[in-house]
Scaffold this motif. Structure first.
Motif, PDB file in Angstrom:
ATOM      1  N   TYR A 159       0.866  -1.184   0.000  1.00  0.00           N
ATOM      2  CA  TYR A 159       0.000   0.000   0.000  1.00  0.00           C
ATOM      3  C   TYR A 159       0.907   1.240   0.000  1.00  0.00           C
ATOM      4  O   TYR A 159       1.946   1.303   0.657  1.00  0.00           O
ATOM      5  CB  TYR A 159      -0.907  -0.015   1.227  1.00  0.00           C
ATOM      6  CG  TYR A 159      -1.839  -1.235   1.246  1.00  0.00           C
ATOM      7  CD1 TYR A 159      -3.107  -1.170   0.695  1.00  0.00           C
ATOM      8  CD2 TYR A 159      -1.414  -2.436   1.825  1.00  0.00           C
ATOM      9  CE1 TYR A 159      -3.935  -2.284   0.708  1.00  0.00           C
ATOM     10  CE2 TYR A 159      -2.240  -3.535   1.851  1.00  0.00           C
ATOM     11  CZ  TYR A 159      -3.505  -3.462   1.277  1.00  0.00           C
ATOM     12  OH  TYR A 159      -4.327  -4.561   1.291  1.00  0.00           O
TER      13      TYR A 159
ATOM     14  N   PRO B  59      -3.731   0.631  -2.952  1.00  0.00           N
ATOM     15  CA  PRO B  59      -2.944  -0.608  -3.005  1.00  0.00           C
ATOM     16  C   PRO B  59      -2.101  -0.659  -4.271  1.00  0.00           C
ATOM     17  O   PRO B  59      -2.435  -0.074  -5.300  1.00  0.00           O
ATOM     18  CB  PRO B  59      -4.013  -1.703  -3.010  1.00  0.00           C
ATOM     19  CG  PRO B  59      -5.210  -1.062  -3.585  1.00  0.00           C
ATOM     20  CD  PRO B  59      -5.177   0.364  -3.173  1.00  0.00           C
TER      21      PRO B  59
ATOM     22  N   THR C 255      -2.442   2.201   6.927  1.00  0.00           N
ATOM     23  CA  THR C 255      -3.570   3.003   7.412  1.00  0.00           C
ATOM     24  C   THR C 255      -3.135   3.933   8.542  1.00  0.00           C
ATOM     25  O   THR C 255      -3.586   5.096   8.636  1.00  0.00           O
ATOM     26  CB  THR C 255      -4.698   2.059   7.895  1.00  0.00           C
ATOM     27  OG1 THR C 255      -5.083   1.182   6.824  1.00  0.00           O
ATOM     28  CG2 THR C 255      -5.890   2.845   8.369  1.00  0.00           C
TER      29      THR C 255
ATOM     30  N   LYS D 123      -1.534  -3.636   5.458  1.00  0.00           N
ATOM     31  CA  LYS D 123      -2.526  -2.579   5.311  1.00  0.00           C
ATOM     32  C   LYS D 123      -2.699  -1.790   6.602  1.00  0.00           C
ATOM     33  O   LYS D 123      -2.950  -0.568   6.584  1.00  0.00           O
ATOM     34  CB  LYS D 123      -3.858  -3.198   4.879  1.00  0.00           C
ATOM     35  CG  LYS D 123      -4.912  -2.178   4.546  1.00  0.00           C
ATOM     36  CD  LYS D 123      -6.191  -2.845   4.047  1.00  0.00           C
ATOM     37  CE  LYS D 123      -7.234  -1.810   3.686  1.00  0.00           C
ATOM     38  NZ  LYS D 123      -8.492  -2.440   3.189  1.00  0.00           N
TER      39      LYS D 123
END
Length: 276
Positions: free
Chosen positions: A163, A232, A215, A211
């Motif tokens: 990501y 992504p 985040t 992820k």
């Protein structure tokens, strides 16, 4: 002498009386004559006409003697004779008695062929993805042991490799550099300006495999710069699969396939929408 004459006379009278008192003999019946062809006169005897001899031209005096009904019979008509001949003809007996065989009966028609059973409804599955050629070979042999003929298939898919948190491209490199300096003053680091490609003059804020980590970085920068974005990143992966076709109504075979997939970690049994 006179006595002897009367004696002979009485004897003659007694003899004649006895002779005429006896019943007259009946003539033997004549043979029945066969019918003569049409147009030919039938031969008639004189005594059939009542004449005793050729010298007698007139019937004798006295009552005519009765003629036996069995002496002569009238000829039968042609139709009656034809019927008798037809009745006298031999009736054909069983096969071979008259030297000729009866016509053989027609053979019975063969029975209608039985309708073939409907073809089975095939269900198609695929097992994979397989890590390498070795794992595909082991699974292939296990399927052949179940009397299933698998087909190997190679496919490509797009897999997430990480990501990316970033700021969209600015108008110029100078503007991107000024934005980096302003964020550094606010306590952010690990930033650099993209110098080429379609993302030229964008500010990269970090690449992350997980992820959750991406985040967390995204939320940190977004409090300082609302234009922060995260997306992504993908890569192309080639995978091996084994496709199989089985009878969809064979529940035991389906259970064996499911158990076989569990013996290979990471391999899934997936039903395909259509058989190819």
């Amino acid at each position: 002498m006179r006595l002897v004459f009367w004696l002979f006379l009485l004897l003659n009278l007694a003899f004649f009386y006895w002779q005429y008192s006896q019943p007259q003999p009946v003539d033997a019946p004549l043979l029945q004559t066969e019918a003569v062809p049409a147009g030919v006169d039938r031969l008639v005897l004189l005594r059939e006409r009542g004449l005793a001899s050729p010298s007698q031209s007139e019937p004798a005096a006295g009552p005519p003697a009765a003629v036996s009904s069995s002496v002569v019979t009238e000829p039968e008509p042609e139709a009656a004779l034809a019927q008798k001949r037809q009745d006298a003809m031999p009736v054909p007996g069983p096969l071979g008695t008259e030297g000729r065989s009866q016509p053989e009966p027609e053979p019975a028609p063969p029975p209608a062929p039985a309708e073939p059973p409907p073809p089975p409804v095939m269900a198609c599955f695929t097992l994979g993805p397989l890590k390498d050629e070795s794992e595909a070979g082991r699974l292939y042999k296990a399927l052949r042991a179940l009397d299933i003929m698998p087909e190997q298939r190679l496919s490509e898919r797009r897999a997430v490799r990480g990501y990316w948190v970033y700021l969209p491209p600015l108008k110029s490199y100078a503007d991107a550099r000024d934005k980096v300096q302003a964020l550094q003053k606010k306590g952010l680091d690990d930033m650099y300006v993209m110098g080429k490609g379609e993302m030229k003059n964008a500010i990269s804020l970090g690449l992350f495999t997980r992820k959750s980590t991406a985040t967390e970085r995204f939320n940190q920068v977004r409090r300082l710069e609302p234009a922060t974005m995260m997306k992504p990143r993908y890569r192309r992966i080639k995978e091996r699969w084994l496709d199989v076709r089985v009878d969809g109504a064979h529940s035991e075979m389906l259970a064996r396939l499911a158990a076989l997939a569990e013996d290979f970690p990471g391999v899934e049994l997936v039903r395909r929408k259509a058989c190819k």
